[in-house]
Design a protein around this motif. Structure first.
Motif, PDB file in Angstrom:
ATOM      1  N   GLU A 194       0.873  -1.161   0.000  1.00 14.13           N
ATOM      2  CA  GLU A 194       0.000   0.000   0.000  1.00 14.13           C
ATOM      3  C   GLU A 194       0.912   1.213   0.000  1.00 14.13           C
ATOM      4  OE1 GLU A 194      -2.195   0.262   3.638  1.00 14.13           O
ATOM      5  OE2 GLU A 194      -3.524   1.805   2.864  1.00 14.13           O
ATOM      6  N   GLY A 195       0.646   2.175  -0.863  1.00 13.04           N
ATOM      7  CA  GLY A 195       1.549   3.322  -0.860  1.00 13.04           C
ATOM      8  C   GLY A 195       1.309   4.332  -1.950  1.00 13.04           C
ATOM      9  N   THR A 196       2.407   5.005  -2.331  1.00 12.46           N
ATOM     10  CA  THR A 196       2.346   6.103  -3.282  1.00 12.46           C
ATOM     11  C   THR A 196       2.613   5.591  -4.682  1.00 12.46           C
ATOM     12  OG1 THR A 196       3.120   7.606  -1.588  1.00 12.46           O
ATOM     13  CG2 THR A 196       3.354   8.341  -3.842  1.00 12.46           C
ATOM     14  N   TYR A 197       1.834   6.088  -5.633  1.00 11.12           N
ATOM     15  CA  TYR A 197       1.892   5.564  -6.991  1.00 11.12           C
ATOM     16  C   TYR A 197       1.952   6.685  -8.017  1.00 11.12           C
ATOM     17  CZ  TYR A 197      -0.218   3.910 -11.351  1.00 11.12           C
ATOM     18  OH  TYR A 197      -0.494   3.661 -12.659  1.00 11.12           O
ATOM     19  N   VAL A 198       2.836   6.529  -8.998  1.00  9.26           N
ATOM     20  CA  VAL A 198       2.867   7.435 -10.144  1.00  9.26           C
ATOM     21  C   VAL A 198       3.006   6.581 -11.408  1.00  9.26           C
ATOM     22  CG1 VAL A 198       4.247   9.146 -11.381  1.00  9.26           C
ATOM     23  CG2 VAL A 198       3.796   9.465  -8.962  1.00  9.26           C
TER      24      VAL A 198
END
Ligand code: MN
Length: 243
Positions: free
Chosen positions: A24-28
């Motif tokens: 789970e986390g930051t996505y680009v």
């Protein structure tokens, strides 16, 4: 900051992704990362959980790209949620609004894509159409049914705008992956492109002293095969001061 071979550092705001309870986390999306690297920038991903580090993050970046993702919480433009509102992450909204304020204070080049143009408009005092199909009569399809990198509908670009200057074009085929759009325009912005149903597809700032462009489509996903789309990023990165 250490000088990184004079390449400008481009901060890209991250979306939220939940893969499973372990991931789970930051996505680009990698298209943003690739297009920045391909045009001589160093892409770095900015996580929205580091709320207390807004100013430090801005200072590490030479330009900021506000990326796509979740819907902006309508509370930020004084509305209740529409039935068709998508997922919202108010924490990201708030953080990006602070980031935008600081980035503008420091006159950094700013490119706002998809959710980014919506966030930009909401942050500067405008409002959004929460769901195009339910709110705009006779709207065209803006959630494309083909590959992300393929063109899907027309836009008409204002002559004399920054975008027309970059693209050398006033009619253009673009991709489209959005169900929201700008409704009431923020006072400091002007519309520079529209689709045939009147939906706002691009804006620029009226008086900002650097590059500040918002685009509703996803030029980062067309840039690999479309030189004009690539040029948007080349110009954006060129606006970043050399360290
Ligand atoms: Mn569209």
């Amino acid at each position: 900051m250490v000088c990184l071979a004079n390449k400008p550092v481009i901060g890209i705001t991250g979306a939220y992704v939940f893969h499973n309870k372990f991931m789970e986390g930051t996505y680009v999306h990698h298209d943003y990362q690739k297009v920045i690297a391909a045009n001589g920038g160093i892409p770095i991903i900015l996580p929205f959980l580091a709320e207390n580090l807004v100013e430090e993050m801005i200072d590490q970046c030479d330009a900021i790209l506000f990326s796509g993702g979740e819907d902006v919480d309508p509370k930020f433009y004084g509305q209740d949620p529409h039935q068709k509102l998508g997922e919202t992450i108010p924490l990201r909204d708030k953080w990006e609004m602070s980031l935008l304020e600081k980035a503008m204070e420091k006159k950094k080049p700013i490119l706002a894509i998809c959710r980014g143009i919506q966030l930009l408009n909401a942050a500067l005092g405008g409002s959004l159409i929460q769901d195009i199909p339910s709110n705009v009569k006779n709207s065209i399809q803006h959630s494309q049914t083909v590959n992300r990198s393929w063109d899907f509908h027309w836009v008409t670009i204002d002559e004399g705008s920054k975008l027309a200057d970059i693209l050398q074009e006033t009619k253009l085929r673009v991709n489209s992956l959005h169900h929201q759009a700008i409704d009431r325009l923020a006072e400091s912005l002007k519309v520079t492109a529209k689709s045939s149903d009147g939906i706002i597809e691009a804006v620029e700032h009226i008086y900002y002293d650097n590059f500040l462009v918002g685009i509703q489509w996803h030029p980062e996903s067309m840039a690999a095969t479309d030189e004009k789309m690539n040029k948007i990023f080349a110009e954006f990165i060129k606006s970043a001061p050399v360290r």
